[in-house]
Design an enzyme around this catalytic site. Sequence first.
Site, PDB file in Angstrom:
ATOM      1  N   LYS A 118      66.859  43.439  63.317  1.00  0.00           N
ATOM      2  CA  LYS A 118      68.155  44.081  63.089  1.00  0.00           C
ATOM      3  C   LYS A 118      68.334  45.162  64.161  1.00  0.00           C
ATOM      4  O   LYS A 118      67.356  45.640  64.749  1.00  0.00           O
ATOM      5  CB  LYS A 118      68.183  44.705  61.686  1.00  0.00           C
ATOM      6  CG  LYS A 118      68.263  43.655  60.557  1.00  0.00           C
ATOM      7  CD  LYS A 118      69.701  43.356  60.213  1.00  0.00           C
ATOM      8  CE  LYS A 118      69.881  42.234  59.196  1.00  0.00           C
ATOM      9  NZ  LYS A 118      69.523  42.582  57.838  1.00  0.00           N
TER      10      LYS A 118
ATOM     11  N   LYS B 244      82.482  37.189  68.216  1.00  0.00           N
ATOM     12  CA  LYS B 244      81.783  37.289  66.930  1.00  0.00           C
ATOM     13  C   LYS B 244      81.905  38.702  66.359  1.00  0.00           C
ATOM     14  O   LYS B 244      82.017  38.880  65.140  1.00  0.00           O
ATOM     15  CB  LYS B 244      80.314  36.895  67.101  1.00  0.00           C
ATOM     16  CG  LYS B 244      79.580  36.829  65.770  1.00  0.00           C
ATOM     17  CD  LYS B 244      78.621  35.681  65.656  1.00  0.00           C
ATOM     18  CE  LYS B 244      78.082  35.548  64.245  1.00  0.00           C
ATOM     19  NZ  LYS B 244      76.645  35.341  64.217  1.00  0.00           N
TER      20      LYS B 244
ATOM     21  N   ASN C 181      82.934  39.814  62.551  1.00  0.00           N
ATOM     22  CA  ASN C 181      82.101  40.677  61.707  1.00  0.00           C
ATOM     23  C   ASN C 181      82.820  41.973  61.347  1.00  0.00           C
ATOM     24  O   ASN C 181      82.631  42.519  60.256  1.00  0.00           O
ATOM     25  CB  ASN C 181      80.775  40.990  62.413  1.00  0.00           C
ATOM     26  CG  ASN C 181      79.862  39.775  62.456  1.00  0.00           C
ATOM     27  OD1 ASN C 181      79.875  38.947  61.564  1.00  0.00           O
ATOM     28  ND2 ASN C 181      79.079  39.651  63.507  1.00  0.00           N
TER      29      ASN C 181
ATOM     30  N   ASN D 110      82.448  42.106  57.425  1.00  0.00           N
ATOM     31  CA  ASN D 110      81.206  42.690  56.895  1.00  0.00           C
ATOM     32  C   ASN D 110      81.393  43.975  56.092  1.00  0.00           C
ATOM     33  O   ASN D 110      80.913  44.086  54.961  1.00  0.00           O
ATOM     34  CB  ASN D 110      80.208  42.922  58.034  1.00  0.00           C
ATOM     35  CG  ASN D 110      79.617  41.619  58.531  1.00  0.00           C
ATOM     36  OD1 ASN D 110      80.214  40.561  58.374  1.00  0.00           O
ATOM     37  ND2 ASN D 110      78.447  41.690  59.130  1.00  0.00           N
TER      38      ASN D 110
ATOM     39  N   SER E 143      75.833  39.596  55.541  1.00  0.00           N
ATOM     40  CA  SER E 143      74.538  40.270  55.713  1.00  0.00           C
ATOM     41  C   SER E 143      74.661  41.751  55.355  1.00  0.00           C
ATOM     42  O   SER E 143      73.720  42.351  54.826  1.00  0.00           O
ATOM     43  CB  SER E 143      74.041  40.109  57.142  1.00  0.00           C
ATOM     44  OG  SER E 143      74.994  40.611  58.042  1.00  0.00           O
TER      45      SER E 143
HETATM   46  P1  NAD Z   1      66.058  40.245  58.785  1.00  0.00           P
HETATM   47  O1  NAD Z   1      66.156  41.625  58.269  1.00  0.00           O
HETATM   48  O2  NAD Z   1      65.896  39.097  57.833  1.00  0.00           O
HETATM   49  O3  NAD Z   1      64.844  40.137  59.826  1.00  0.00           O
HETATM   50  C1  NAD Z   1      64.493  41.139  60.721  1.00  0.00           C
HETATM   51  C2  NAD Z   1      62.954  41.158  60.788  1.00  0.00           C
HETATM   52  O4  NAD Z   1      62.558  42.019  61.842  1.00  0.00           O
HETATM   53  C3  NAD Z   1      62.285  41.674  59.519  1.00  0.00           C
HETATM   54  O5  NAD Z   1      61.368  40.695  59.023  1.00  0.00           O
HETATM   55  C4  NAD Z   1      61.557  42.939  59.979  1.00  0.00           C
HETATM   56  O6  NAD Z   1      60.319  43.158  59.305  1.00  0.00           O
HETATM   57  C5  NAD Z   1      61.348  42.642  61.439  1.00  0.00           C
HETATM   58  N1  NAD Z   1      61.106  43.825  62.290  1.00  0.00           N
HETATM   59  C6  NAD Z   1      61.627  45.074  62.196  1.00  0.00           C
HETATM   60  N2  NAD Z   1      61.174  45.848  63.213  1.00  0.00           N
HETATM   61  C7  NAD Z   1      60.369  45.063  63.965  1.00  0.00           C
HETATM   62  C8  NAD Z   1      59.603  45.273  65.155  1.00  0.00           C
HETATM   63  N3  NAD Z   1      59.603  46.461  65.778  1.00  0.00           N
HETATM   64  N4  NAD Z   1      58.877  44.247  65.644  1.00  0.00           N
HETATM   65  C9  NAD Z   1      58.873  43.031  65.023  1.00  0.00           C
HETATM   66  N5  NAD Z   1      59.576  42.777  63.900  1.00  0.00           N
HETATM   67  C10 NAD Z   1      60.317  43.778  63.379  1.00  0.00           C
HETATM   68  O7  NAD Z   1      67.341  40.023  59.723  1.00  0.00           O
HETATM   69  P2  NAD Z   1      68.120  38.667  60.069  1.00  0.00           P
HETATM   70  O8  NAD Z   1      69.069  38.345  58.968  1.00  0.00           O
HETATM   71  O9  NAD Z   1      67.135  37.646  60.503  1.00  0.00           O
HETATM   72  O10 NAD Z   1      68.995  39.166  61.306  1.00  0.00           O
HETATM   73  C11 NAD Z   1      68.446  39.389  62.591  1.00  0.00           C
HETATM   74  C12 NAD Z   1      69.617  39.541  63.571  1.00  0.00           C
HETATM   75  O11 NAD Z   1      70.340  38.291  63.606  1.00  0.00           O
HETATM   76  C13 NAD Z   1      70.648  40.591  63.170  1.00  0.00           C
HETATM   77  O12 NAD Z   1      71.200  41.206  64.291  1.00  0.00           O
HETATM   78  C14 NAD Z   1      71.728  39.779  62.452  1.00  0.00           C
HETATM   79  O13 NAD Z   1      73.001  40.385  62.497  1.00  0.00           O
HETATM   80  C15 NAD Z   1      71.698  38.507  63.282  1.00  0.00           C
HETATM   81  N6  NAD Z   1      72.193  37.309  62.597  1.00  0.00           N
HETATM   82  C16 NAD Z   1      71.807  37.023  61.308  1.00  0.00           C
HETATM   83  C17 NAD Z   1      72.272  35.854  60.700  1.00  0.00           C
HETATM   84  C18 NAD Z   1      71.818  35.452  59.324  1.00  0.00           C
HETATM   85  O14 NAD Z   1      72.337  34.468  58.782  1.00  0.00           O
HETATM   86  N7  NAD Z   1      70.832  36.107  58.730  1.00  0.00           N
HETATM   87  C19 NAD Z   1      73.137  34.994  61.400  1.00  0.00           C
HETATM   88  C20 NAD Z   1      73.493  35.319  62.725  1.00  0.00           C
HETATM   89  C21 NAD Z   1      73.009  36.480  63.314  1.00  0.00           C
END
Ligand code: NAD
Length: 307
Positions: free
Chosen positions: A77, A185, A189, A193, A256
């Site tokens: 994130k 995008k 959002n 959002n 999200s």
């Molecule tokens: P999430 O919160 O599920 O995953 C993020 C992960 O990063 C967590 O598991 C966390 O422990 C880990 N993390 C935090 N700091 C870290 C570090 N320093 N090193 C390694 N890992 C670390 O988030 P997500 O839903 O997978 O979203 C990730 C990105 O993708 C965001 O920007 C979101 O907006 C984007 N996104 C999400 C979706 C979706 O459907 N979930 C779709 C498109 C885009």
Amino acid sequence: MKIAVIGAGAMGSLFGAYLAKAGAAVTVVDVWPEHVAAIRGQGLVLSEAAGDEVVRLDAALGTGGMEPVDLVILFVKSAATQAAATDAAALLRPGGRVLTLQNGLGNAEVIAEIVGAERVLAGTTAQGATLLGPGRVRHGGRGETHIGRLSGEVDAFCHEVAALLTNAGLPTVVEPDVRSLIWGKLIINTGINALTALLRLRNGQLAELAETRQLLALAVEEAVQVARAAGVRLPYENPLDKVLAVAVATGQNQSSMLQDVLRGSPTEIAVINGAIVREGERLGVATPVNRTLTLLVQALEKNLFPS
Ligand code: NAD
């Protein structure tokens, strides 16, 4: 190509699993010990509409001691982008690159400051995923991924990454105008959002209520004015129609930001509506609706009255 996915949450686990299933040399990296232990122990449980599948996947708790890689896919994130990009810089072999498909404005620039703009691939994805618990992820929506270079012409590396993802079952298109992708995008959002998070609505409900349609239209119109002032070419003709169409198409989804608020986790408001406010200030465009939405979500994040 050796790959590390930094941030193995919902999206990082999904991309890591698809790459691993296709035989790619991929390691997913996270800072969440239970999740990494679960993937290492039992494999990643990938829930698809057709049923669950266990995917064997290399997982690491932090990047310490890892071999250099050619590509880092950064899926933390936005609050963790700087830390993850610092780890990525240390992990990349010379000539290696970072790909970000994170939502919001500014992640690619933060990464560029750390690894150099010419080494950054950025874009958007219409894939969706939800983390169900340690070692478990649900594949939600499917759709195309679009990638391009933050600086410089698209090149062979960019096409290689697109082919790698496409061959792994994540259809990916190369796009020369990466700003257009990111802003396209961002505006979606911006409309969906914050309002879903504040009002605790599913995406589709925003399009059903007269009041929320009006709020969404006001937020989107401001964002479009800011995009115009920034000289961005949007990837669709009518932004309001596009945002409403996405809200309807993803009608049953919890955004999200709503999920973050319900979990009491920090949101990405600063890089979504907050980014419209910052860019508006820089470019002399008033953004009172997005400022209000940003402040409301930031107040909600403080979680003073948890339900
Ligand atoms: P999430 O919160 O599920 O995953 C993020 C992960 O990063 C967590 O598991 C966390 O422990 C880990 N993390 C935090 N700091 C870290 C570090 N320093 N090193 C390694 N890992 C670390 O988030 P997500 O839903 O997978 O979203 C990730 C990105 O993708 C965001 O920007 C979101 O907006 C984007 N996104 C999400 C979706 C979706 O459907 N979930 C779709 C498109 C885009």
